[in-house]
Motif scaffolding. Structure first.
Motif, PDB file in Angstrom:
ATOM      1  N   PRO A 175       0.644  -1.234  -0.417  1.00  0.00           N
ATOM      2  CA  PRO A 175      -0.090  -0.076  -0.161  1.00  0.00           C
ATOM      3  C   PRO A 175       0.622   0.879   0.383  1.00  0.00           C
ATOM      4  O   PRO A 175       0.394   2.334  -0.311  1.00  0.00           O
ATOM      5  N   ASN A 176       2.098   1.018   0.144  1.00  0.00           N
ATOM      6  CA  ASN A 176       2.684   2.401   0.887  1.00  0.00           C
ATOM      7  C   ASN A 176       4.045   2.579  -0.114  1.00  0.00           C
ATOM      8  O   ASN A 176       4.974   3.568   0.802  1.00  0.00           O
ATOM      9  N   CYS A 186      10.075   5.278  -3.479  1.00  0.00           N
ATOM     10  CA  CYS A 186       9.863   5.893  -2.452  1.00  0.00           C
ATOM     11  C   CYS A 186       8.917   5.138  -1.472  1.00  0.00           C
ATOM     12  O   CYS A 186       8.519   4.175  -1.991  1.00  0.00           O
ATOM     13  N   GLY A 187       8.993   5.672  -0.567  1.00  0.00           N
ATOM     14  CA  GLY A 187       8.624   4.616   0.732  1.00  0.00           C
ATOM     15  C   GLY A 187       7.746   5.807   1.142  1.00  0.00           C
ATOM     16  O   GLY A 187       7.589   7.235   2.135  1.00  0.00           O
ATOM     17  N   ILE A 188       6.094   5.259   1.859  1.00  0.00           N
ATOM     18  CA  ILE A 188       5.256   6.218   2.748  1.00  0.00           C
ATOM     19  C   ILE A 188       4.693   5.797   4.112  1.00  0.00           C
ATOM     20  O   ILE A 188       4.966   4.554   4.062  1.00  0.00           O
ATOM     21  N   ASN A 209      14.158   8.731  -2.986  1.00  0.00           N
ATOM     22  CA  ASN A 209      14.831   9.205  -3.339  1.00  0.00           C
ATOM     23  C   ASN A 209      14.935   9.867  -4.949  1.00  0.00           C
ATOM     24  O   ASN A 209      14.406   9.275  -5.846  1.00  0.00           O
ATOM     25  N   VAL A 210      15.590  11.283  -4.805  1.00  0.00           N
ATOM     26  CA  VAL A 210      14.930  11.603  -6.353  1.00  0.00           C
ATOM     27  C   VAL A 210      16.917  11.781  -7.141  1.00  0.00           C
ATOM     28  O   VAL A 210      17.027  11.041  -7.982  1.00  0.00           O
ATOM     29  N   ILE A 222      17.420  -3.187  -3.953  1.00  0.00           N
ATOM     30  CA  ILE A 222      16.746  -3.153  -3.825  1.00  0.00           C
ATOM     31  C   ILE A 222      16.254  -1.509  -3.946  1.00  0.00           C
ATOM     32  O   ILE A 222      14.634  -1.845  -3.798  1.00  0.00           O
ATOM     33  N   ALA A 223      16.412  -0.469  -3.605  1.00  0.00           N
ATOM     34  CA  ALA A 223      16.767   0.964  -3.890  1.00  0.00           C
ATOM     35  C   ALA A 223      16.903   0.953  -4.942  1.00  0.00           C
ATOM     36  O   ALA A 223      18.581   1.524  -5.501  1.00  0.00           O
ATOM     37  N   THR A 224      16.424   2.442  -5.534  1.00  0.00           N
ATOM     38  CA  THR A 224      16.894   2.621  -7.009  1.00  0.00           C
ATOM     39  C   THR A 224      16.643   4.751  -6.938  1.00  0.00           C
ATOM     40  O   THR A 224      16.222   4.881  -5.340  1.00  0.00           O
ATOM     41  N   SER A 225      16.787   5.231  -7.739  1.00  0.00           N
ATOM     42  CA  SER A 225      16.690   6.815  -7.800  1.00  0.00           C
ATOM     43  C   SER A 225      16.134   7.588  -8.717  1.00  0.00           C
ATOM     44  O   SER A 225      16.216   6.844  -9.936  1.00  0.00           O
TER      45      SER A 225
END
Length: 326
Positions: A175-176, A186-188, A209-210, A222-225
């Motif tokens: 959901p987030n 992005c995380g919310i 992550n911009v 697992i992360a990118t920008s």
């Protein structure tokens, strides 16, 4: 004074403004105007100075400046009050400290977070000047049971803004989370305080992550920008303004009509999980199921391996694809 001059340059970006005109408008000497222009140049702003024409803003620094942000924003409630910090432990933590006295729609932004948090107490890497780390303080007159719908509104707003303002194809991992190319961008985190039948305040934390070029070892797979995916730097101010405008539109639609239809249209259109087989993690329990739909309340309907159907409530599960992170 420097901020006032910058605001004027923003309003007339691309046009020349004479030192004499600025001097008369702000009731200071032309020498004072010249000194402030030099300060802005040292901060990274590209300001062209031409004899007999004056000053012209060519290109802006990526540093977030409240006046410049508000010029792009133009909302009625969300972001009318913006608090900006060079460094903060967590925008959600700070928001909770001031929420009681803050006006509805107050936005707290940190250039960096030293103690950024995600769901379930996870850490969130928030390096200075690279991402968007912000929280929105809300005071809606809705039942506490409806509070988590703010996560859905935020996810739809961020996803749509990333696509429109950054030109990056983001998808919503219910959901987030917002994912790009199979990795999290992005995380919310939505937090609420109140009583049994009344919300005192809601805080919607958004971490994006911009312009990050690299990540700690634990996150790099697992992360990118946005800049990694786009191949060029993204203007954070423009993206923030777009997110807040989208959020206000979807939020107000929900408050006025008590329906998530506009929000869910975006979530379904850009869903990363609809029709897919996913692993559902509930604490230490792990199940596998196929995502059938996102219903009109924003709940995820899945069919488990044993054929049973189940509705998942926002916040009670973590979802991974069969092979790993979506």
């Amino acid at each position: 004074m420097k901020e006032k001059i910058l605001k004027e340059l923003y309003v007339r970006q691309g046009e020349y403004i004479s030192g004499e005109e600025l001097s008369e408008k702000f009731q200071v000497s032309r020498t004072a105007i010249w000194k402030h222009m030099n300060k802005l140049k040292k901060e990274g702003y590209t300001i062209e100075t031409t004899h007999k024409k004056g000053y012209r803003l060519i290109e802006t620094s990526d540093k977030i400046i409240i006046d410049a942000l508000k010029l792009q924003l133009r909302t009625k409630e969300i972001g009318q009050e913006i608090l900006l910090f060079d460094s903060v432990d967590s925008t959600n933590n700070y928001s909770k400290k001031i929420a009681k006295d803050a006006i509805h729609g107050t936005v707290v932004i940190g250039e960096e977070q030293t103690g950024g948090r995600g769901r379930l107490g996870r850490n969130w890497s928030s390096p200075k000047g690279e991402g968007i780390w912000m929280s929105i303080i809300l005071k809606p007159s809705i039942p506490p049971t409806e509070g988590m719908k703010m996560t859905q509104i935020a996810a739809a707003s961020v996803c749509k803004a990333i696509r429109e303002a950054a030109g990056v194809e983001g998808y919503i991992k219910w959901p987030n989370d917002i994912v790009v190319g199979g990795k999290k961008v992005c995380g919310i985190l939505t937090e609420m305080a109140g009583e049994l039948n009344k919300i005192d305040y809601l805080i919607v934390g958004i971490g994006i992550n911009v312009n990050n070029q690299s990540f700690p070892e634990e996150f790099k797979d697992i992360a990118t920008s946005l800049t990694i995916e786009k191949g060029k730097k993204i203007d954070r101010k423009t993206l923030i303004a777009c997110i807040l405008k989208e959020f206000e539109t979807l939020y107000q639609h929900y408050i006025d009509r008590r329906t998530l239809d506009e929000t869910l249209e975006i979530i379904r259109l850009y869903s990363a999980v609809l029709g897919k087989t996913v692993r559902i993690i509930k604490g230490e329990q792990e199940l596998k199921g196929r995502v059938l739909e996102i219903n009109d309340e924003g709940l995820l309907k899945v069919q488990l391996e044993d054929g049973k159907e189940e509705l998942l409530v926002s916040g009670e599960v973590s979802i991974r694809s069969e092979k790993g992170y979506i």
